[in-house]
Design an enzyme around this catalytic site. Sequence first.
Site, PDB file in Angstrom:
ATOM      1  NE  ARG A   2      -3.187  -1.641   3.041  1.00 34.11           N
ATOM      2  CZ  ARG A   2      -3.594  -1.446   4.274  1.00 34.11           C
ATOM      3  NH1 ARG A   2      -3.953  -0.254   4.674  1.00 34.11           N
ATOM      4  NH2 ARG A   2      -3.626  -2.445   5.116  1.00 34.11           N
ATOM      5  NE  ARG A   6      -6.263   5.920   7.365  1.00 30.75           N
ATOM      6  CZ  ARG A   6      -6.764   5.070   8.255  1.00 30.75           C
ATOM      7  NH1 ARG A   6      -7.624   5.500   9.148  1.00 30.75           N
ATOM      8  NH2 ARG A   6      -6.408   3.809   8.248  1.00 30.75           N
ATOM      9  NE  ARG A  15     -10.975   7.212   4.065  1.00 28.76           N
ATOM     10  CZ  ARG A  15     -11.944   7.228   4.964  1.00 28.76           C
ATOM     11  NH1 ARG A  15     -13.020   7.938   4.742  1.00 28.76           N
ATOM     12  NH2 ARG A  15     -11.839   6.542   6.075  1.00 28.76           N
ATOM     13  CG  ASP A  51      -9.584  -3.098   1.061  1.00 30.79           C
ATOM     14  OD1 ASP A  51      -8.674  -2.448   1.603  1.00 30.79           O
ATOM     15  OD2 ASP A  51     -10.014  -4.178   1.529  1.00 30.79           O
ATOM     16  CE1 TYR A 128      -9.017  -7.928   7.755  1.00 31.04           C
ATOM     17  CE2 TYR A 128      -7.978  -8.903   5.837  1.00 31.04           C
ATOM     18  CZ  TYR A 128      -7.942  -8.025   6.902  1.00 31.04           C
ATOM     19  OH  TYR A 128      -6.834  -7.257   7.109  1.00 31.04           O
TER      20      TYR A 128
HETATM   21  O1  CP3 Z   1      -1.899   2.527  -3.594  1.00 29.02           O
HETATM   22  C1  CP3 Z   1      -2.173   1.655  -2.743  1.00 29.02           C
HETATM   23  O2  CP3 Z   1      -1.507   1.514  -1.758  1.00 29.02           O
HETATM   24  C2  CP3 Z   1      -3.323   0.724  -3.017  1.00 29.02           C
HETATM   25  C3  CP3 Z   1      -4.261   0.583  -2.023  1.00 29.02           C
HETATM   26  C4  CP3 Z   1      -4.586  -0.638  -1.196  1.00 29.02           C
HETATM   27  C5  CP3 Z   1      -5.589  -0.524  -0.214  1.00 29.02           C
HETATM   28  N1  CP3 Z   1      -5.832  -1.743   0.301  1.00 29.02           N
HETATM   29  C6  CP3 Z   1      -6.279   0.720   0.142  1.00 29.02           C
HETATM   30  C7  CP3 Z   1      -6.615   0.945   1.551  1.00 29.02           C
HETATM   31  C8  CP3 Z   1      -4.179  -1.963  -1.230  1.00 29.02           C
HETATM   32  C9  CP3 Z   1      -3.087  -2.605  -2.066  1.00 29.02           C
HETATM   33  C10 CP3 Z   1      -4.974  -2.651  -0.264  1.00 29.02           C
HETATM   34  C11 CP3 Z   1      -4.916  -4.083  -0.010  1.00 29.02           C
HETATM   35  C12 CP3 Z   1      -5.315  -4.566   1.316  1.00 29.02           C
HETATM   36  N2  CP3 Z   1      -6.422  -4.242   2.041  1.00 29.02           N
HETATM   37  C13 CP3 Z   1      -4.613  -5.567   2.023  1.00 29.02           C
HETATM   38  C14 CP3 Z   1      -3.398  -6.267   1.530  1.00 29.02           C
HETATM   39  C15 CP3 Z   1      -2.229  -5.392   1.672  1.00 29.02           C
HETATM   40  C16 CP3 Z   1      -1.713  -5.279   3.077  1.00 29.02           C
HETATM   41  O3  CP3 Z   1      -1.564  -4.164   3.527  1.00 29.02           O
HETATM   42  O4  CP3 Z   1      -1.445  -6.329   3.662  1.00 29.02           O
HETATM   43  C17 CP3 Z   1      -5.298  -5.782   3.236  1.00 29.02           C
HETATM   44  C18 CP3 Z   1      -4.895  -6.737   4.337  1.00 29.02           C
HETATM   45  C19 CP3 Z   1      -6.438  -4.959   3.215  1.00 29.02           C
HETATM   46  C20 CP3 Z   1      -7.481  -4.859   4.250  1.00 29.02           C
HETATM   47  C21 CP3 Z   1      -7.475  -3.503   4.837  1.00 29.02           C
HETATM   48  N3  CP3 Z   1      -8.016  -2.399   4.219  1.00 29.02           N
HETATM   49  C22 CP3 Z   1      -6.957  -3.089   6.089  1.00 29.02           C
HETATM   50  C23 CP3 Z   1      -6.235  -3.975   7.066  1.00 29.02           C
HETATM   51  C24 CP3 Z   1      -7.224  -1.718   6.217  1.00 29.02           C
HETATM   52  C25 CP3 Z   1      -6.997  -0.823   7.392  1.00 29.02           C
HETATM   53  C26 CP3 Z   1      -5.630  -0.269   7.374  1.00 29.02           C
HETATM   54  C27 CP3 Z   1      -5.529   1.059   8.074  1.00 29.02           C
HETATM   55  O5  CP3 Z   1      -4.489   1.697   7.877  1.00 29.02           O
HETATM   56  O6  CP3 Z   1      -6.425   1.441   8.811  1.00 29.02           O
HETATM   57  C28 CP3 Z   1      -7.852  -1.306   5.022  1.00 29.02           C
HETATM   58  C29 CP3 Z   1      -8.277   0.047   4.663  1.00 29.02           C
HETATM   59  C30 CP3 Z   1      -7.512   0.681   3.575  1.00 29.02           C
HETATM   60  N4  CP3 Z   1      -7.293   0.073   2.375  1.00 29.02           N
HETATM   61  C31 CP3 Z   1      -6.954   1.991   3.572  1.00 29.02           C
HETATM   62  C32 CP3 Z   1      -6.410   2.163   2.299  1.00 29.02           C
HETATM   63  C33 CP3 Z   1      -5.758   3.394   1.763  1.00 29.02           C
HETATM   64  C34 CP3 Z   1      -7.035   3.012   4.711  1.00 29.02           C
HETATM   65  C35 CP3 Z   1      -8.504   3.350   4.879  1.00 29.02           C
HETATM   66  C36 CP3 Z   1      -8.908   4.775   5.110  1.00 29.02           C
HETATM   67  O7  CP3 Z   1      -8.699   5.651   4.294  1.00 29.02           O
HETATM   68  O8  CP3 Z   1      -9.553   4.997   6.145  1.00 29.02           O
END
Ligand code: CP3
Length: 321
Positions: A2, A6, A15, A51, A128
């Site tokens: 990622r 944020r 956001r 996601d 999940y």
């Molecule tokens: O450019 C990029 O980075 C692409 C974006 C991306 C997101 N999710 C956006 C996101 C990618 C590649 C993912 C994959 C994802 N989602 C994974 C696998 C990658 C990893 O990190 O292991 C997983 C486990 C998820 C599930 C997920 N989604 C989690 C655990 C969270 C919370 C993380 C947090 O920081 O709170 C999310 C939310 C999420 N997905 C965010 C983003 C940018 C943050 C959410 C927000 O804006 O509130």
Amino acid sequence: MRQAGRYLPEYRALRARYGFLELCHNPAAAAEVTLQPVERLGVDAAILFADILLLVEPLDRGLEFGKGEGPIIHRPIRSETDVAALAPIDVDEAVPFVFETVRMVTGALGGRVPLIGFAGAPFTVASYLVEGGPSRDYLHTKRLMYESPEAWRRLMEILAGATARYLNGQIAAGADAVQLFDSWIGVLSPDDYRAYVLPHVRSLIAALAPGTPVIHFGTGTAALLRLMREAGGDVIGLDWRIDLDTGWDLVGHDVGVQGNLDPAVLLGPPALIRARVKSVLDRAGGRPGHIFNLGHGVHRETPVDHVRAMVDLVHELSARR
Ligand code: CP3
């Protein structure tokens, strides 16, 4: 990894106007987020903003993104009956907005840098669905796996099939490479990986359109790397818990590796960041087939100028070789 999120002020600004799922469902906004790290950081590839759980939204188990603690599934899948009741996932109906985002991003990039599409791997997505959210021990998931192996197999087959169609859809829409995230696979023993996961990941990767590179990533995988490689992928993603050269020896030099700076290093001072970036590159030894990356996603507390400095440093140090 990622790279959007944020820690970027321009992401936080978007956001403030959209909920997370709303942002994912809106191709113009999701394309904008995808491009933010490319503009701001000068990275060599864009990563689709989406996601891993979007694909399972139509299973109707009550997906929600709460405030900061990660995804929540309000009606988790815990039993054979729950699995039997799952409707098949019609990918074109479930995620047309993701394919539209891919088309918009590749149009906007015009070949400047490649776009990496992605999906969650079956185990991580199932974890999940079964746990209902993040977990430490994954006991509900393991219980289902051990107690109801037939239901587990069915769940893996549903997810692996849908995920292959999903990634092929992203490739058809223009993604240049795809990454499979098995982020939480490190919780399994090698025997469990072999029995309950490997065959499904193997058939998923085998079903992907030939000619598009596949990156296969997990965390906590030091003991699983050989098996992950057996399951497939042109590039194996390494987290920071293993030295990059040791990891590369384990998976074999006939595949590439991606990684593996600890993202927490970016919270440290510039001199430390420099030393650790250099160490990763030294361990790669200038061999072709290394993609410099973080060992996992950027933490939200990370100063943007530290991330930018890391990207510049990688360019500077790898140009000298
Ligand atoms: O450019 C990029 O980075 C692409 C974006 C991306 C997101 N999710 C956006 C996101 C990618 C590649 C993912 C994959 C994802 N989602 C994974 C696998 C990658 C990893 O990190 O292991 C997983 C486990 C998820 C599930 C997920 N989604 C989690 C655990 C969270 C919370 C993380 C947090 O920081 O709170 C999310 C939310 C999420 N997905 C965010 C983003 C940018 C943050 C959410 C927000 O804006 O509130």
